[in-house]
Design an enzyme around this catalytic site. Structure first.
Site, mmCIF file in Angstrom:
data_model
loop_
_atom_site.group_PDB
_atom_site.id
_atom_site.type_symbol
_atom_site.label_atom_id
_atom_site.label_comp_id
_atom_site.label_asym_id
_atom_site.label_seq_id
_atom_site.Cartn_x
_atom_site.Cartn_y
_atom_site.Cartn_z
ATOM 1 N N GLU A 101 0.829 -1.198 0.000
ATOM 2 C CA GLU A 101 0.000 0.000 0.000
ATOM 3 C C GLU A 101 0.870 1.258 0.000
ATOM 4 O O GLU A 101 0.573 2.235 -0.698
ATOM 5 C CB GLU A 101 -0.909 0.019 1.242
ATOM 6 C CG GLU A 101 -1.832 -1.173 1.334
ATOM 7 C CD GLU A 101 -1.263 -2.269 2.220
ATOM 8 O OE1 GLU A 101 -2.023 -2.827 3.027
ATOM 9 O OE2 GLU A 101 -0.054 -2.565 2.094
ATOM 10 N N SER B 294 17.668 -40.491 -11.764
ATOM 11 C CA SER B 294 16.483 -39.976 -12.459
ATOM 12 C C SER B 294 16.771 -38.702 -13.241
ATOM 13 O O SER B 294 15.852 -38.040 -13.686
ATOM 14 C CB SER B 294 15.372 -39.686 -11.445
ATOM 15 O OG SER B 294 15.798 -38.720 -10.509
ATOM 16 N N ASP C 83 21.610 -38.125 -7.178
ATOM 17 C CA ASP C 83 21.649 -37.057 -8.185
ATOM 18 C C ASP C 83 22.505 -35.857 -7.808
ATOM 19 O O ASP C 83 22.785 -35.015 -8.669
ATOM 20 C CB ASP C 83 20.223 -36.562 -8.474
ATOM 21 C CG ASP C 83 19.360 -37.618 -9.145
ATOM 22 O OD1 ASP C 83 19.936 -38.554 -9.703
ATOM 23 O OD2 ASP C 83 18.131 -37.499 -9.103
#
Length: 323
Positions: free
Chosen positions: A55, A171, A203
């Protein structure tokens, strides 16, 4: 009374609020738009670190044009004074506005209802719109206030035949560049990001944001483990330890075991499945007990879109209205 135009203006304010997330933490990401004679004269969103509030930014931009204007703000203006600045309810009340439309009420007990009442006492026509888009943009803040837990998004990259990893646990790069870029965009909207120990070992993920211009929005990195976390990471021994840590939005990128743990604990509020055209033939399935649609029962598909050669599916609990 709320009008159709009010809904459109609040949607614009909610879109601006996205620019504040997650840099506004510990404050909520709020958006505001000031309109005079159908023209935008000021707009703002919560600044990094939480101040200035939306605001204040919008009204400073509007200047004298705020007099007689309408201010649209996604969250009820705060009613409590702070060492960091005045309350927004006072600031808005002194701006000479004719009307203020608020998307949702602030659950903070220091403000709830008080901000709206202070505006009315200032002679401003005040409307609480109960707007769904504003509520969605503030879901992490309101949930954290109510329960202590952040809004949790579970992300899984899934092959066409339903696997998240090969049998050896790897993966990497199931999906293409467009899907990976979308994941980085989602990371940039989170306060913290979590993976399990299996994903970390297999990973070695960086879990940072690598989109140009958004690198400074890389979230805090969490490792679901009962052991020690490496430098630059924080250890979480159990999903319920994510409560009362100051996070509003948590992004879970762990594998099937981590996904199962969060789903079983009832802590997932949104699922993002990035489906590739790749098939593994065999591997680690995404879900232990998927239903006919390939996801656990109790979830509904709210959105589906193409990302290059991959497909993004967005799911919400059936008890939730979703996006």
């Amino acid at each position: 009374m709320r009008t159709d135009e009010d809904g459109l203006r609040l949607a614009a304010a909610a879109a601006l609020a996205e620019r504040a997330r997650p840099l506004s933490r510990p404050n909520p990401a709020v958006g505001a738009v000031a309109i005079a004679n159908g023209v935008v004269v000021g707009r703002g969103w919560t600044q990094p670190g939480g101040r200035p509030h939306a605001e204040a930014v919008a009204l400073a931009q509007a200047g004298e044009a705020a007099r007689g204007a309408t201010l649209y703000v996604t969250l009820e203006p705060c009613a409590h004074r702070s060492d960091r600045g005045p309350s927004c309810a006072d600031l808005v009340g002194e701006a000479g506005l004719a009307r203020v439309v608020v998307g949702v009420e602030d659950p903070d007990v220091r403000t709830t209802g008080h901000g709206l009442e202070r505006l009315r006492q200032s002679g401003i026509e005040t409307v609480l719109a109960h707007d769904q888009r504003c509520a969605a943009s503030l879901a992490g803040y309101t949930r954290a206030k109510a329960t202590g837990f952040p809004e949790v998004t579970l992300k899984l990259a899934v092959t066409a035949d339903g696997f998240v990893a090969r049998t050896d646990g790897t993966s990497k790069w199931i999906t293409g560049e467009a899907a990976r870029a979308h994941v980085h965009r989602e990371r940039a909207r989170a306060d913290a990001i979590l993976v399990g120990g299996g994903t970390f070992r297999a990973d070695a993920p960086l879990l940072n944001v690598r989109l140009p211009g958004l690198e400074d929005r890389s979230p805090e990195r969490l490792l679901l483990t009962r052991g020690e976390a490496p430098d630059g990471w924080s250890a979480i021994a159990h999903p319920r330890e994510i409560a009362n840590r100051g996070w509003q939005y948590l992004f879970v990128e762990g594998g099937a075991e981590t996904a199962e743990a969060f789903l079983a604990a009832g802590l997932v509020h949104r699922m993002l499945l990035y489906r590739s055209q790749t098939e593994f033939g065999e591997g680690i399935p995404a879900f232990r007990n998927p239903g006919p649609s390939g996801v656990p029962s109790g979830w509904h598909l709210a959105d589906r879109r193409q990302l290059g050669s991959d497909t993004l599916e967005v799911y919400y609990p059936e008890s939730s209205e979703g996006a």
